[in-house]
Design a protein around this motif. Structure first.
Motif, mmCIF file in Angstrom:
data_model
loop_
_atom_site.group_PDB
_atom_site.id
_atom_site.type_symbol
_atom_site.label_atom_id
_atom_site.label_comp_id
_atom_site.label_asym_id
_atom_site.label_seq_id
_atom_site.Cartn_x
_atom_site.Cartn_y
_atom_site.Cartn_z
ATOM 1 N N GLU A 234 0.839 -1.201 0.000
ATOM 2 C CA GLU A 234 0.000 0.000 0.000
ATOM 3 C C GLU A 234 0.870 1.246 0.000
ATOM 4 O O GLU A 234 2.070 1.167 0.270
ATOM 5 C CB GLU A 234 -0.976 0.011 1.171
ATOM 6 C CG GLU A 234 -0.309 -0.092 2.523
ATOM 7 C CD GLU A 234 -1.355 -0.257 3.626
ATOM 8 O OE1 GLU A 234 -1.215 0.430 4.659
ATOM 9 O OE2 GLU A 234 -2.306 -1.055 3.443
ATOM 10 N N CYS A 235 0.254 2.376 -0.324
ATOM 11 C CA CYS A 235 1.003 3.626 -0.465
ATOM 12 C C CYS A 235 1.761 3.972 0.815
ATOM 13 O O CYS A 235 1.190 3.968 1.896
ATOM 14 C CB CYS A 235 0.058 4.767 -0.836
ATOM 15 S SG CYS A 235 0.926 6.337 -1.108
ATOM 16 N N ALA A 236 3.062 4.240 0.664
ATOM 17 C CA ALA A 236 3.893 4.637 1.801
ATOM 18 C C ALA A 236 3.853 6.153 1.994
ATOM 19 O O ALA A 236 4.545 6.688 2.852
ATOM 20 C CB ALA A 236 5.336 4.171 1.584
ATOM 21 N N PRO B 58 -7.074 11.874 1.851
ATOM 22 C CA PRO B 58 -6.480 10.533 1.749
ATOM 23 C C PRO B 58 -5.846 10.308 0.374
ATOM 24 O O PRO B 58 -6.033 11.099 -0.544
ATOM 25 C CB PRO B 58 -7.662 9.604 1.977
ATOM 26 C CG PRO B 58 -8.869 10.403 1.652
ATOM 27 C CD PRO B 58 -8.538 11.833 1.912
ATOM 28 N N CYS B 59 -5.111 9.206 0.266
ATOM 29 C CA CYS B 59 -4.407 8.869 -0.982
ATOM 30 C C CYS B 59 -5.400 8.763 -2.140
ATOM 31 O O CYS B 59 -6.460 8.174 -2.006
ATOM 32 C CB CYS B 59 -3.687 7.538 -0.805
ATOM 33 S SG CYS B 59 -2.629 7.121 -2.201
ATOM 34 N N ASP B 60 -5.016 9.350 -3.268
ATOM 35 C CA ASP B 60 -5.894 9.271 -4.450
ATOM 36 C C ASP B 60 -5.672 7.982 -5.235
ATOM 37 O O ASP B 60 -6.249 7.796 -6.297
ATOM 38 C CB ASP B 60 -5.688 10.501 -5.344
ATOM 39 C CG ASP B 60 -4.262 10.586 -5.892
ATOM 40 O OD1 ASP B 60 -3.473 9.644 -5.659
ATOM 41 O OD2 ASP B 60 -3.940 11.585 -6.542
ATOM 42 N N GLY B 61 -4.806 7.103 -4.718
ATOM 43 C CA GLY B 61 -4.600 5.810 -5.371
ATOM 44 C C GLY B 61 -3.515 5.814 -6.430
ATOM 45 O O GLY B 61 -3.166 4.764 -6.949
ATOM 46 N N LYS B 62 -3.004 6.984 -6.780
ATOM 47 C CA LYS B 62 -1.908 7.034 -7.760
ATOM 48 C C LYS B 62 -0.634 6.619 -7.052
ATOM 49 O O LYS B 62 -0.138 7.327 -6.182
ATOM 50 C CB LYS B 62 -1.752 8.461 -8.320
ATOM 51 C CG LYS B 62 -2.789 8.796 -9.363
ATOM 52 C CD LYS B 62 -2.414 10.074 -10.086
ATOM 53 C CE LYS B 62 -3.572 10.557 -10.935
ATOM 54 N NZ LYS B 62 -3.771 11.997 -10.866
ATOM 55 N N ARG B 63 -0.106 5.470 -7.445
ATOM 56 C CA ARG B 63 1.025 4.907 -6.729
ATOM 57 C C ARG B 63 2.364 5.364 -7.283
ATOM 58 O O ARG B 63 2.504 5.634 -8.468
ATOM 59 C CB ARG B 63 0.914 3.376 -6.759
ATOM 60 C CG ARG B 63 -0.331 2.820 -6.030
ATOM 61 C CD ARG B 63 -0.291 3.133 -4.539
ATOM 62 N NE ARG B 63 0.993 2.766 -3.974
ATOM 63 C CZ ARG B 63 1.310 1.537 -3.595
ATOM 64 N NH1 ARG B 63 0.417 0.573 -3.653
ATOM 65 N NH2 ARG B 63 2.507 1.283 -3.116
ATOM 66 N N LYS C 133 4.165 8.063 -6.355
ATOM 67 C CA LYS C 133 4.405 9.501 -6.505
ATOM 68 C C LYS C 133 4.304 10.293 -5.207
ATOM 69 O O LYS C 133 4.639 11.467 -5.174
ATOM 70 C CB LYS C 133 3.401 10.090 -7.499
ATOM 71 C CG LYS C 133 3.547 9.494 -8.872
ATOM 72 C CD LYS C 133 2.839 10.320 -9.913
ATOM 73 C CE LYS C 133 3.228 9.840 -11.302
ATOM 74 N NZ LYS C 133 2.861 10.748 -12.366
ATOM 75 N N HIS C 134 3.787 9.681 -4.150
ATOM 76 C CA HIS C 134 3.520 10.440 -2.923
ATOM 77 C C HIS C 134 4.689 10.366 -1.936
ATOM 78 O O HIS C 134 5.122 9.270 -1.592
ATOM 79 C CB HIS C 134 2.233 9.928 -2.268
ATOM 80 C CG HIS C 134 1.037 10.036 -3.169
ATOM 81 N ND1 HIS C 134 0.042 9.091 -3.217
ATOM 82 C CD2 HIS C 134 0.708 10.967 -4.089
ATOM 83 C CE1 HIS C 134 -0.866 9.450 -4.116
ATOM 84 N NE2 HIS C 134 -0.483 10.589 -4.656
ATOM 85 N N PRO C 135 5.174 11.530 -1.488
ATOM 86 C CA PRO C 135 6.300 11.559 -0.532
ATOM 87 C C PRO C 135 5.953 10.826 0.760
ATOM 88 O O PRO C 135 4.815 10.880 1.222
ATOM 89 C CB PRO C 135 6.504 13.051 -0.268
ATOM 90 C CG PRO C 135 5.907 13.747 -1.451
ATOM 91 C CD PRO C 135 4.746 12.883 -1.881
#
Ligand SMILES: [Zn+2]
Length: 297
Positions: free
Chosen positions: A35-37, A45-50, A52-54
């Motif tokens: 899952e997104c780190a 919350p996370c938009d599901g785009k994996r 790219k999120h810091p």
């Protein structure tokens, strides 16, 4: 095993980027993780785009300290974030390949071969920030061309760097690892400092107010019109789709959403990709111009 390999791979890239360019880096989510780190705000919350999120507060976390980099990237597969401000970078993000070269050619300038990283859709061109000028993420005269900019104003922006894995499986890679990191050309600095295309609704939100900031309205509108053309079926509706998209494009341009020449260039490029001849495209864009103009009266 997989985990170890991916982590080793990331550490190799971080070391190379540090040795070559002394970039200030920080960890970003990796698509191989379950899952997104990324560190997400509870209300956003996370938009599901994996990928790219810091992983944390990146502007504060970004460092060029090799020991810290080793420690922070050793804890599992991570993509590599590069902080533009701290690294003295101005990065031009091209979602439409050739967009910046097209602009440069249009004003009679060359596009120097600076350090460039290929991404899933296009490329990131890395330049040194011009001394004494803080360029931000605004695109100025480049608005509406499928170009996004990460600069140094405020906290600045960041890019996902080479060695990172896109969710689609594409690895971000330097086009030429030996390419130098060049100062931003003067014409590019001028273009970015220019006022964005005129006449937007003064009540428009801040995000809509800066040309083609990624996700900005002009960018979205033009992208949707280009997609309409690209989705055409061969032989059947290519011309009618181009015509429809071009009429809409000129209507938006007439209201000042983006310069008509940018819209025209984007649609002409899309038409070329679906195999329409230059003559046919020229004629269709011409009659769309007339039709859109008639609608205004
Ligand atoms: Zn996320």
């Amino acid at each position: 095993m997989l985990r170890t390999d991916l982590t080793g791979h990331t550490l190799d890239w971080v070391r190379w980027l540090w040795q070559t360019h002394r970039f200030h880096m920080f960890p970003v989510d990796h698509p191989a993780l379950p899952e997104c780190a990324g560190a997400h705000h509870p209300e956003r919350p996370c938009d599901g785009k994996r990928g790219k999120h810091p992983c944390g507060r990146w502007a504060r976390q970004a460092t060029d300290n090799p020991a810290l980099l080793r420690a922070v990237f050793a804890c599992g597969p991570r993509n590599i974030g590069i902080a533009c401000k701290a690294s003295g970078l101005l990065v031009v993000d091209e979602d439409r390949p050739g967009a910046l070269a097209e602009y440069a050619a249009g004003i009679g300038q060359d596009l120097p071969e600076t350090f460039t990283v290929t991404t899933a859709k296009g490329c990131h061109r890395y330049y040194r920030q011009p001394p004494g000028i803080e360029l931000g993420n605004g695109t100025g005269a480049l608005a509406g061309r499928g170009i996004d900019v990460r600069g140094a104003k405020g906290h600045g922006g960041y890019v996902v760097g080479p060695g990172s894995l896109h969710a689609s499986g594409v690895l971000y890679q330097p086009l030429d690892p030996a390419a130098p990191l060049l100062p931003a050309p003067a014409w590019l600095v001028h273009a970015l400092q220019a006022a964005p295309p005129p006449a937007r609704n003064p009540g428009a939100s801040a995000s809509a107010g800066r040309g083609s900031v990624q996700g900005g309205r002009p960018y979205k509108v033009l992208t949707a019109l280009v997609a309409t053309v690209l989705e055409a079926t061969e032989g059947v509706d290519r011309n009618s789709r181009l015509f429809w998209a071009a009429v809409r494009m000129y209507e938006h341009a007439d209201r000042g959403l983006f310069p008509a020449e940018s819209g025209r260039a984007a649609l002409a490029e899309a038409a070329r990709r679906i195999g329409l001849g230059d003559g046919e495209t020229h004629a269709t864009l011409g009659s769309a111009r007339t039709t859109a103009g008639r609608g205004r009266r």
